[in-house]
Design an enzyme around this catalytic site. Structure first.
Site, PDB file in Angstrom:
ATOM      1  N   CYS A 120       0.591  -1.015  -0.080  1.00 55.01           N
ATOM      2  CA  CYS A 120       0.089   0.000  -0.039  1.00 55.01           C
ATOM      3  C   CYS A 120       0.935   1.299  -0.099  1.00 55.01           C
ATOM      4  CB  CYS A 120      -1.034  -0.022   1.068  1.00 55.01           C
ATOM      5  SG  CYS A 120      -0.231   0.139   2.910  1.00 55.01           S
ATOM      6  N   ASP A 121       0.222   2.449  -0.025  1.00 57.81           N
ATOM      7  CA  ASP A 121       1.139   3.662   0.012  1.00 57.81           C
ATOM      8  C   ASP A 121       2.245   3.573   1.184  1.00 57.81           C
ATOM      9  OD1 ASP A 121       0.134   4.772  -2.106  1.00 57.81           O
ATOM     10  OD2 ASP A 121      -1.276   5.905  -1.252  1.00 57.81           O
TER      11      ASP A 121
END
Length: 539
Positions: free
Chosen positions: A450-451
């Protein structure tokens, strides 16, 4: 096997760009939050007025309130009460408090920023360059580290491209080490004579602006920007890009900062969720009590964003509540000694209790700001919900759509949103069927990406790891990391749908699985079955 989202255009592209900028800034701060908290606890315990400050000479060694001119307990107390300029300051002292905030924290930020741009090599050069910026100033250089770190990593990357593939065999280590060392030296010199003074001026201007807003009682207006930004997932750029660096600098001088509470105050979110608990309808009303626990005690503020999006007028209530909390702290002098991350009441309590911040008296002020922010938000949101209750009952339920809109604003899924969606029957009914995963590629390393590489992806990895363990499969490593840290060694990468293309760009050879729900996606069972078949067949 994967799902891609349409290319963003117009306003969406601009919003995503700001979100990515915020993600980059928070990516430098968040991995190092533990160091900020450690510094805060050392300050809380071992400065001369700290909880253990009376245990001299431990306080002198760890709290650092002793030097050539200021020795002993009474001297330390005098130095704490008045610094060289007549104000309270911690930076003049040896020990842990001063060096940590002056050197360690900025260097950690710079190293992380350099690594994000150009790996370990970029991180090393970034640390060297930022040391020049630090020595060239007399304040904690957090803003300078957040700029010089990535910049030094980028310059190192550009430099290596000059002789990429041109180095004679056997000379690679010599060229790499000397080039990085020389570049680090040059950037440190530039940082000392040029970059440092510039950043000192910028920090002074920003500090003056904050002081001016406080002096004319306009700081609460900042909530008009912050609260809508939180709902649109733009808070990282504001909080970690401005508030945290300025707050640490302020706290290092006066022991606490109100800036740590502008975004992290859990009161507005609590008030909104309470309003939905009493005056909401449908799924929003039913799920709000559980969301209160996650938001208030867990510190995951994003849990209340869908509620605000399902009734956009309630953002006005959040703005009013946030401004009320800021006003309370501004008038009464409340603040935190270090960042409350996540924004849980537990973290807020720990940061407010620091003797440097004022101890129990400051804690009561901070609690009052949380309560008043929650009450104001609750009252205004309650009026809004009651006024539209009849119309809402007649209309279709918009809560599931609000969850989807929240994730669209953020650009990725999260465990908090997944928990809300899992409880929504309409969302489950609308979920499209997934095609089964099929491949002959052996899977030994599975990565959730994810980010930020934490939070929702960590929870997803935990869920799949338990499924792998229950299936009796061995030799399968399930981890989580940020997309920017994917290095090509992953066999299978699991991402939220909007992030799959970015993950493919980092590692196109891996198997990519897109999911909507990190917590309970049916794709996990397919992955487990595929791994079982491969390992059972000895593939």
């Amino acid at each position: 096997m994967t799902t891609t989202s349409p290319s963003p255009t117009g306003v969406n592209r601009a919003r995503i760009g700001v979100q990515r900028f915020g993600t980059f800034l928070s990516g430098m701060i968040m991995p190092n939050i533990a160091a900020f908290i450690a510094w805060g606890f050392i300050t809380m315990l071992f400065i001369s007025v700290g909880w253990l400050g009376m245990w001299h000479p431990v306080a002198d060694l760890l709290g650092g309130f002793g030097n050539a001119d200021t020795l002993g307990w009474h001297g330390a107390m005098t130095a704490l009460a008045k610094g060289p300029d007549g104000t309270t300051t911690f930076l003049q002292y040896v020990g842990l408090v001063g060096p940590m905030v002056t050197y360690l924290l900025p260097l950690l930020i710079a190293n992380t920023g350099g690594r994000m741009v150009y790996g370990e090599r970029g991180g090393v050069v970034a640390s060297i360059a930022t040391m020049g910026v630090i020595v060239g100033t007399d304040i904690p250089m957090f803003l300078g580290a957040m700029i010089m770190g990535p910049l030094a990593g980028l310059v190192t990357k550009w430099m290596d491209r000059i002789w990429d593939g041109k180095i004679r065999p056997g000379f690679e280590m010599l060229v790499n080490n000397f080039s990085a060392g020389i570049l680090g030296m040059l950037l440190a010199i530039v940082g000392f004579f040029g970059f440092g003074p510039i950043m000192l001026g910028i920090s002074a201007v920003l500090g003056t602006v904050v002081a001016w807003l406080v002096s004319i009682h306009l700081l609460p207006i900042v909530s008009v920007i912050v609260e809508p930004a939180k709902v649109l997932f733009l808070n990282n750029a504001i909080n970690h890009g401005v508030f945290t660096p300025l707050g640490i600098e302020q706290a290092s001088h006066v022991g606490k900062s109100i800036l740590f509470l502008i975004e992290a105050n859990p009161g507005p979110g609590l008030g909104l969720l309470l309003a939905f608990t009493f005056f909401g309808i449908g799924e929003a009303k039913a799920s709000a009590p559980g969301a209160i626990i996650i938001q208030f005690f867990g510190g995951i503020h994003e849990i209340y964003f869908p509620y605000a999006l399902s009734k956009p007028m309630t953002i006005l209530a959040l703005m009013a509540g946030g401004a009320t909390g800021v006003t309370t702290n501004m008038v009464l002098g409340g603040g935190l000694a270090f960042p409350a991350a996540p924004g849980s009441i537990i973290a807020v309590t720990a940061a407010a209790l620091s003797p440097a911040a004022g101890g129990f008296g400051n804690l009561l002020i901070v609690y009052l700001s949380v309560v008043l922010a929650a009450v104001v938000t609750f009252l205004i949101a309650g009026v809004i919900l009651r006024a539209s209750r009849r119309r809402d009952l007649a209309a279709a339920d918009t809560f599931g759509a609000a969850i989807a809109q929240t994730e669209a604003n953020k650009g990725r899924s999260s465990a908090a949103m997944d928990a809300l969606r899992a409880s929504s029957a309409s969302a489950v009914a609308a979920a499209p069927a997934e095609a089964p995963v099929a491949t002959e590629h052996r899977i030994d390393r599975i990565v959730f990406a994810c980010d930020a590489g934490m939070g929702s992806s960590a929870m997803g990895a935990s869920v799949l790891r338990n499924k792998i363990k229950k299936a009796g499969l061995e030799g399968v490593d399930v981890t989580n990391k940020a997309i920017a840290n994917l290095d090509g060694t992953e066999d299978l990468i699991i991402t939220q749908q909007q992030l799959t293309d970015r993950a493919k760009a980092r590692n196109g050879d891996a198997i990519h699985v897109s999911v909507d729900n990190f917590m309970n996606s049916p794709r996990y069972d397919e992955v487990v079955e595929m791994v079982r078949r491969q390992h059972g067949d000895g593939a």
